[in-house]
Design a protein around this motif. Structure first.
Motif, PDB file in Angstrom:
ATOM      1  N   ARG B 421      -0.853  -2.396   3.295  1.00  0.00           N
ATOM      2  CA  ARG B 421      -0.188  -1.768   2.141  1.00  0.00           C
ATOM      3  C   ARG B 421      -0.214  -2.682   0.926  1.00  0.00           C
ATOM      4  O   ARG B 421      -0.180  -2.220  -0.204  1.00  0.00           O
ATOM      5  N   THR B 424      -3.394  -1.889  -0.816  1.00  0.00           N
ATOM      6  CA  THR B 424      -3.272  -0.597  -1.488  1.00  0.00           C
ATOM      7  C   THR B 424      -2.488  -0.738  -2.798  1.00  0.00           C
ATOM      8  O   THR B 424      -2.895  -0.217  -3.843  1.00  0.00           O
ATOM      9  N   ALA B 468      -7.439   3.296   2.520  1.00  0.00           N
ATOM     10  CA  ALA B 468      -6.672   2.459   1.595  1.00  0.00           C
ATOM     11  C   ALA B 468      -7.052   2.789   0.158  1.00  0.00           C
ATOM     12  O   ALA B 468      -6.195   2.873  -0.738  1.00  0.00           O
ATOM     13  N   ALA B 472      -4.825   4.517  -2.903  1.00  0.00           N
ATOM     14  CA  ALA B 472      -4.687   3.950  -4.244  1.00  0.00           C
ATOM     15  C   ALA B 472      -5.312   4.891  -5.281  1.00  0.00           C
ATOM     16  O   ALA B 472      -5.565   4.478  -6.424  1.00  0.00           O
TER      17      ALA B 472
END
Lengths: 465, 501
Positions: B421, B424, B468, B472
């Motif tokens: 994360r 991201t 990912a 984004a």
């Protein structure tokens, strides 16, 4: 200590926390492992016990993902609330409304704050990044002793020194190399030994754990050697009868014998895997090569003489000595002839004693196929290599051990006398539908000891490589 | 005192029987493993009992349904063994009596060569006793005398003749294993041997006493080459222990008088008789009885110490189950939300040329690729923001990009990294700063494939990166896999098309 000490296994996502749990618990099925990030989304407990008494609680936790974001978030919280670090961390961990998308991390932090020691797992193949530094800073604020565990060090050690340097900077000087895929007994003992120095009250339980570990490993080596010994004795003594000169029957009995040996090997492998707490998918054996084994019936066949060379020679010597005495008595008149006859008689007597049943079978028109030395040799080599591989396999390993036929060196020579004896003992083999004797157990014990030594040696060799 | 000894004896017997039962159970299970969970209650009971692993294994054996038939068979086999031993003792006693009768029988019915009789009554016994002692001192595998081993062998033959069920066979195998192995087996066989000899000598003693009571003998000695001194000394030697205990034994005069043929009328036959009886008792029966007691005690002691061999492979599994090293695993806390992995695929399609404006190059959480940094083919077309990680580096890059609207922001990341994360979040802020004009270049595919091992795992990693990127809000059209570790000429061509219009 009334409370069982709690240890949290923590680290960035996908560095092998659950793998470490699997290796320490020997539970292949503990948790879930994948190459994905955030595979573990819960805190899972494994209770380690000695003699059935709980001694240590290991907690698997979800990994950190956005560590830099988390650090910034908690820093903001701290500024807003005007508290110290530990209080902010406690508040963040316990109050859902403060999580702000960091619920996985909050779960891990909650466990961290309840643990006596933290095992911080590092993938030593990765470089030290800012996210890791931020994690370490956060951990430093939790006021918990941390033992960094360097995973995957046997793969490529490119970043190990970098990691050690970084960890030393944050005062983590006790670092343990521990590969969850390549298992080493000493690494596990080091892990517990260093862990014991980090918190009060851990020394006694961890010493017990180490003691149990050592005993269990020794028993594992011995049990494996016994399983291999049983396999060898069963196969060496196995035989199938066929009527002499019936080539078709002979071929089908040989095929049947090979099937039996294959099945028996599979049984032994299954037992080994089970003993080491692995499963079928951990081993991909190559096909067992068979040479065509056959029990030679002709007692004076040169091959038999060679195969059982020692006994035949001794018998010949005894017989010749007897002949020589007769010669002397007879005044040396028939020197050559009597000695030759004596040798023949001596050998025949020894042979009848040893091969009496075969002789009877021959008279009845029966011959037997057996497994030859080459097959026994490769069975031995395969199982020793497999056991050594199992002893060096972490319970998180995903790729199967590939079975390869290798040389067993002079180990086979050391076992040969007992195996030769086994060839003559029909009732030593479970494959022969015979009642087992206690002498079988003694023979198994005899060959299990050198096998056990060979396993340890093989293990050392692979650890050095 | 006596009471506690009895209790201790009972406890020891219980332990020995328990181990025997565990062994028999093991033999039974080796041929026929208990179905999983079939021993659940026994395992639970064993776990609850505490104690050592061995104690628990014994406890488990007691808790299994097979315990009743196995114990029955063990008791029955023991009874057979006991019966056989009694029978052998009777036979040995009779044999002793027969030997005594022969030793005291001569052609003329009255004169008995005393030393000849002693030799035939005690000779074999003395020789075998000496052999046993010598074998005891020489460390060897030989176990406690031929007689004892023969007795066990006889028992085994007798038992095996009767075709038994599998419980009986298992019990037999277990008992043989316990009886024939180690020093305990050796002492047991020894005590059997001595017991049979004691019975033999006791039979002889009784017969001698009976014959001496009911018949009249004249004890003599004779010689062709030896002198009287030899026999005097021999008699003294033989009589030393009995006379020390107050038994009257022949003196020199009595020895002289007993020479054949001589003046036999003057000899006192009672001294010769008492010497014969005393010798049988003191040199025969009592030493053997003492040996029985000693070896039986040693056997008992050794059996008490002879633990189960838990390294037997067939003990490994029950051992682990009765004293598990991991007693519980449980999920303590967690969200039930199942993780949803992206199944997005990175299709190898050409990325469109950049929009007008400056082209920025930024490496996120990567080491310098083998082709160097900046990558070949970018030098004259891009503004290099370097490689960075962490909040500060990210903010610095964002500040530069924000200053002028870029034609393209080329972000290089490493496939070996796990797309978490954090990645991201960084990509999302970079994309926003670049007004959506972000292209993600994934490098290190070869190294990643090597690390992941299998093709499936490698594809998982590619999909995770695609996921990912999507998280984004980067379109798959704006993601590409180019290995910057490849030779420079190769990468240059691929990279140039990404940064030039």
């Amino acid at each position: 200590m009334s409370r069982v000490p709690a240890v949290a296994v923590i680290g960035h996502t996908n560095v092998g926390k659950t793998s470490l749990m699997r290796t320490l618990t020997r539970e292949r099925s503990f948790g879930e492992i994948s190459a994905h990030p955030a595979t573990t989304r819960h805190v899972e407990l494994a209770e380690l016990a000695v003699a059935g008494r709980p001694i240590l609680h290991l907690f698997d936790t979800p990994g950190f993902e956005d560590s830099s974001g988390l650090l910034a978030h908690i820093e903001r919280l701290r500024a807003q609330r005007g508290e110290d670090w530990l209080e902010s961390l406690r508040a963040f961990a316990s109050e859902a409304k403060l999580h702000a998308g960091f619920s996985q991390e909050a779960m891990a932090l909650r466990q961290i704050l309840q643990s006596d020691v933290l095992l911080y797992v590092v993938d030593a193949r990765d470089a030290v990044r800012a996210k890791h530094r931020d994690e370490l800073e956060l951990l430093g604020r939790t006021a918990r002793p941390v033992l960094p565990v360097l995973n995957f060090i046997t793969h490529d050690t490119g970043h190990e020194s970098e990691w050690r340097e970084q960890l030393a900077r944050v005062n983590m000087h006790a670092v343990v190399p521990f590969d969850t895929v390549v298992y080493r007994e000493n690494d596990e003992i080091t892990l517990y030994t260093k862990m014991a120095t980090l918190a009060d009250g851990l020394n006694a339980p961890l010493s017990q754990l180490i003691e149990q570990l050592r005993t269990a490993r020794a028993a594992l080596r011995r049990s494996s050697a016994t399983l291999i010994a049983e396999l060898l004795i069963d196969v060496a003594a196995a035989r199938r009868a066929y009527p002499v000169k019936d080539e078709d029957q002979k071929a089908s009995e040989a095929a049947r014998l090979q099937d039996m040996v294959r099945t028996r090997e599979r049984q032994a492998v299954d037992a080994l895997l089970k003993l080491h707490r692995f499963a079928d998918q951990d081993y991909a054996p190559a096909e067992l090569p068979f040479a065509h084994g056959e029990w030679q019936q002709d007692l004076f066949d040169p091959e038999v003489l060679e195969q059982f060379g020692f006994n035949a020679t001794r018998a010949l010597a005894t017989g010749a000595a007897a002949g020589l005495v007769i010669d002397l008595v007879a005044g040396g008149l028939t020197l050559g002839a009597a000695a030759a006859t004596g040798a023949g008689i001596g050998f025949a007597i020894d042979s009848i004693r040893r091969y009496g049943k075969q002789v009877v079978a021959t008279i009845q028109g029966q011959a037997e196929v057996t497994v030859d030395d080459a097959t026994l040799h490769s069975l031995l080599a395969r199982e020793v290599v497999l056991t050594a591989a199992l002893l060096g396999r972490g319970h998180a390993a995903q790729r199967p051990i590939v079975g390869e036929v290798t040389e067993s060196g002079d180990l086979f020579q050391r076992l040969a006398p007992t195996l030769r004896k086994a060839r003559r003992q029909k009732d030593w083999s479970t494959l022969n539908d015979a009642r087992l004797t206690t002498s079988r157990a003694a023979a198994i014990r005899t060959i299990a000891t050198p096998i056990e030594t060979a396993i340890s040696d093989e293990r050392k060799n692979t650890e050095e490589v | 005192m006596w009471n506690t000894a009895t209790v201790g004896g009972k406890a020891r017997k219980g332990v020995a029987l328990g181990r025997l039962l565990a062994e028999a159970t093991r033999v039974l299970e080796t041929g026929d493993p208990v179905a999983a969970n079939a021993d659940g209650p026994a395992i639970t009971a064993a776990q609850r009992s505490g104690g050592s692993t061995e104690d628990r294994i014994v406890k488990r054996a007691h808790g299994l349904p097979s315990a009743t038939p196995l114990l029955r068979e063990i008791n029955s086999l023991r009874a057979i063994l006991r019966g056989l031993i009694v029978l052998l003792i009777v036979v040995a006693g009779l044999a002793g009596a027969a030997t005594a009768r022969t030793a005291l029988t001569t052609d003329d019915g009255t004169t008995v060569n005393f030393f000849w009789a002693i030799a035939s009554l005690l000779g074999l016994h003395a020789a075998s006793f000496l052999v046993w002692i010598v074998l005891l001192l020489v460390p060897s595998k030989s176990s406690g005398g031929t007689l004892g081993r023969t007795a066990i062998w006889l028992w085994r033959v007798a038992v095996e003749r009767v075709r038994g069920n599998r419980h009986r066979l298992a019990a037999l195998q277990a008992m043989l294993g316990r009886f024939s192995s180690g020093s305990a087996g050796r002492w047991l066989a020894g005590s059997l041997t001595h017991g049979l000899w004691a019975a033999y000598l006791f039979g002889a003693l009784l017969m001698v006493i009976a014959l001496l009571s009911a018949q009249s003998y004249v004890f003599i000695w004779e010689t062709t080459i030896l002198d009287i001194g030899t026999y005097t000394r021999l008699t003294q030697l033989l009589g030393a222990l009995p006379s020390a205990l107050g038994v009257s034994t022949p003196d020199a005069a009595a020895v002289a008088a007993a020479q054949w043929p001589g003046n036999l009328a003057t000899t006192d036959q009672t001294v010769w008789s008492s010497l014969l009886v005393a010798a049988l008792l003191l040199y025969g029966v009592l030493p053997r009885l003492a040996a029985v007691v000693v070896t039986a005690l040693l056997a008992r002691h050794r059996y008490g110490k002879a633990r189960l061999d838990l390294s037997e492979p067939s003990y490994a599994e029950p051992a682990l189950r009765v004293s598990p090293t991991v007693t519980a695993t449980e999920v303590v806390a967690g969200d039930d939300e199942p993780p949803s992995w992206s199944t997005a695929q990175l299709e190898q399609q050409t990325v469109a040329p950049p929009e007008p404006g400056p082209v920025y190059l930024f490496g996120w959480e990567i080491d310098a690729p083998r082709s160097g940094w900046p990558p070949p083919g970018t030098a004259h077309h891009t503004q290099d923001l370097g490689r960075g990680d962490g909040h500060a580096d990210l903010q610095r890059a964002i500040d530069v990009i924000r200053a002028t609207k870029p034609g393209r922001l080329l972000v290089v990341t490493d496939l070996r990294q796990t797309p978490d994360r954090g990645v991201t979040a960084a990509l999302r802020s970079l994309r926003e700063a670049a007004h959506g004009r972000l292209v993600l270049l994934l490098t290190g595919e070869d190294a990643m494939r090597q690390r992941m091992g299998t093709d499936a795992a490698a594809r998982t990693r590619l999909a995770d990166w695609a996921g990912a990127g999507l998280a984004a809000e980067i379109d798959t059209n704006n993601m590409t896999v180019i290995d910057l570790d490849a030779p420079p000429e190769e990468t240059a061509a691929a990279v140039t098309s990404l940064v030039t219009r």
